[in-house]
Scaffold this active site. Structure first.
Site, short mmCIF file in Angstrom:
data_model
loop_
_atom_site.label_atom_id
_atom_site.label_comp_id
_atom_site.label_asym_id
_atom_site.label_seq_id
_atom_site.Cartn_x
_atom_site.Cartn_y
_atom_site.Cartn_z
N HIS A 129 0.99 -1.15 -0.08
CA HIS A 129 0.02 0.25 -0.06
C HIS A 129 0.84 1.53 0.12
CE1 HIS A 129 -3.72 2.34 1.27
NE2 HIS A 129 -2.63 3.14 1.84
N GLU A 130 1.85 1.40 1.08
CA GLU A 130 2.47 2.56 1.12
C GLU A 130 3.72 2.81 -0.15
OE1 GLU A 130 1.98 4.81 3.23
OE2 GLU A 130 0.66 3.78 4.24
N HIS A 147 1.86 4.70 -2.76
CA HIS A 147 2.09 6.38 -2.28
C HIS A 147 3.43 6.58 -2.95
CE1 HIS A 147 -1.88 6.78 -0.65
NE2 HIS A 147 -1.50 5.87 0.50
#
Length: 445
Positions: free
Chosen positions: A22-23, A26
């Protein structure tokens, strides 16, 4: 490994994989949009490991492994040197900021599809959708008989028990009549309707399933596989043989057959087995063997297995099924959230990290394919949760930027601060609810 330590270990594996992915979404999109990333952290709190990359980003693993974050150069958090103004986050066009925010949930969806794709190619072992119904239960009253095989639920073909249970579980939240196509043990096909509209509102899916009474039945006593060189094969048994009796004792299903082999072979390894083959009764002599399989305790074996169902596809079909499954689960998840907000579904169905840890351990014990499916579903849930328009979540930031697009200027600092407080209250309320649910379930179990 004990259940507790197994649950903790597999929870950490799950969070480590999914939070990192997920990170990374980003991080990767921020870098592509020209934003400087100061820190990429897996976990919160004090760093237990870190290093500075060639790009100047600090990469770290922190002590509290219940999340993670990407810290970008941001004028709201300190003075930005003039030479780095063009790499500062809030200086970017709003469309770039929207892409950066969407990247986390987007990468979770990509992970979901990839994990399901690999799971379908590896093959997920499962039970055949052969069912029975508890006496006087709703399923029994609707006409479900022992040995019925589920062919379709609401028009969707079913190949395994798990998929059937999942389809029924989702239908229970709607509490509307559910069409069922089954094939009886005698080969006759019939259409049934489960009257789920008669279920009381406000209960959990587990409570509904108990009332429904639809249960997995033991597979029939048919030799789905006969291992070459093993006692059954040496005794003349063939694939497709229906085992009628062992040492004169009738065999109603495959589980009963396994128990009879243990009981009879303990008296004498030479078993008198009677099978039905192409309508003919055939007597066989099978000499059971006492051995340990795959590290299990010693047991009497004859080298025959009952019917199972394995979902396995080639690469192209697996990708198509992964995309279909992902879309179906996304719509079902949003639908469930809508039902909870509307009071049509109970919030008791929600789970915290306690429930996730238990499910992580259980799926890992079932095999790698099952754990892949579990990772896919948790990843999808993270994507959906983060897209909710709650400040402090990705969806909250997305809401801010969409408002900025409409009004032509950013929201005021005061408005965003109020939104943050509201978001924290909502988030902590949700966390309190799901922890209460799991602790309540543990106390009742």
């Amino acid at each position: 490994m004990t259940s507790f330590f197994g649950s903790v270990f597999w929870l950490l594996v799950t969070l480590g994989v999914l939070v990192t992915f997920h990170e990374f979404g980003h991080y990767w999109v921020a870098r592509r949009c020209g934003v400087k990333v100061l820190r990429f952290s897996v976990g919160f709190g004090k760093a237990v490991w870190k290093r500075i990359g060639r790009d100047g980003t600090e990469y770290q693993i922190a002590a509290i492994p219940l999340g993670g974050y990407v810290k970008m150069l941001d004028a709201r958090e300190g003075v930005v040197p003039p030479q780095l103004q063009d790499q500062e986050f809030t200086a970017q066009p709003v469309w770039k900021r929207i892409l950066i925010v969407l990247a986390g949930p987007g990468f979770n969806l990509i992970f979901t599809v990839a994990a399901l794709w690999l799971m379908f190619m590896l093959g997920r072992p499962d039970a055949a959708p052969i069912v029975t119904a508890a006496p006087q239960s709703m399923a029994a009253v609707a006409g479900v008989q022992p040995g019925d095989r589920i062919l379709a639920i609401d028009g969707r073909a079913m190949a395994t028990w798990s998929d059937s249970l999942d389809a029924v579980g989702n239908a229970l939240l709607d509490r509307s009549p559910l069409p069922l196509t089954v094939r009886s043990s005698n080969g006759a096909q019939k259409q049934l309707v489960l009257p789920l509209d008669k279920l009381p509102p406000g209960q959990t899916v587990d409570q509904y399933l108990t009332t429904l009474g639809l249960e997995l039945a033991p597979p029939p006593p048919v030799a789905a596989a006969v291992l070459p060189g093993e006692p059954a094969s040496l005794g003349g048994m063939q694939v497709g043989d229906r085992i009628l009796s062992i040492d004169g004792k009738p065999v109603p299903d495959f589980e009963a057959m396994s128990k009879l082999v243990q009981q009879s072979a303990a008296i004498s390894p030479k078993l008198a087995v009677v099978v039905e083959r192409n309508g003919n009764v055939v007597p066989l002599q099978v000499a059971a063997r006492h051995e340990s399989l795959q590290g299990q305790p010693l047991a009497w074996v004859i080298g025959v297995s009952g019917e199972t169902a394995t979902l396995r596809y080639g690469p192209v079909r697996a990708l198509r099924e992964a995309l279909v499954d992902t879309w179906r689960n996304v719509t079902q998840t949003f639908g469930m959230i809508g039902k909870m907000l509307g009071g049509q579904a109970s919030t008791k169905n929600l789970s915290s990290v306690i429930g996730i840890a238990q499910m992580a351990n259980a799926s890992a014990q079932m095999g790698f394919a099952w754990f892949l499916q579990f990772l896919a579903m948790v990843s999808l849930s993270l994507a959906v949760l983060n897209l909710l328009p709650i400040p402090v979540l990705d969806g909250g930031h997305l809401l801010y930027y969409l408002i900025e697009l409409l009004k032509g200027s950013p929201l005021s600092e005061q408005a965003m601060a109020i939104g943050q407080y509201i978001g924290l209250v909502l988030l902590f309320s949700l966390m309190g609810l799901v922890f209460y649910n799991d602790i309540h379930r543990l106390l009742l179990s």
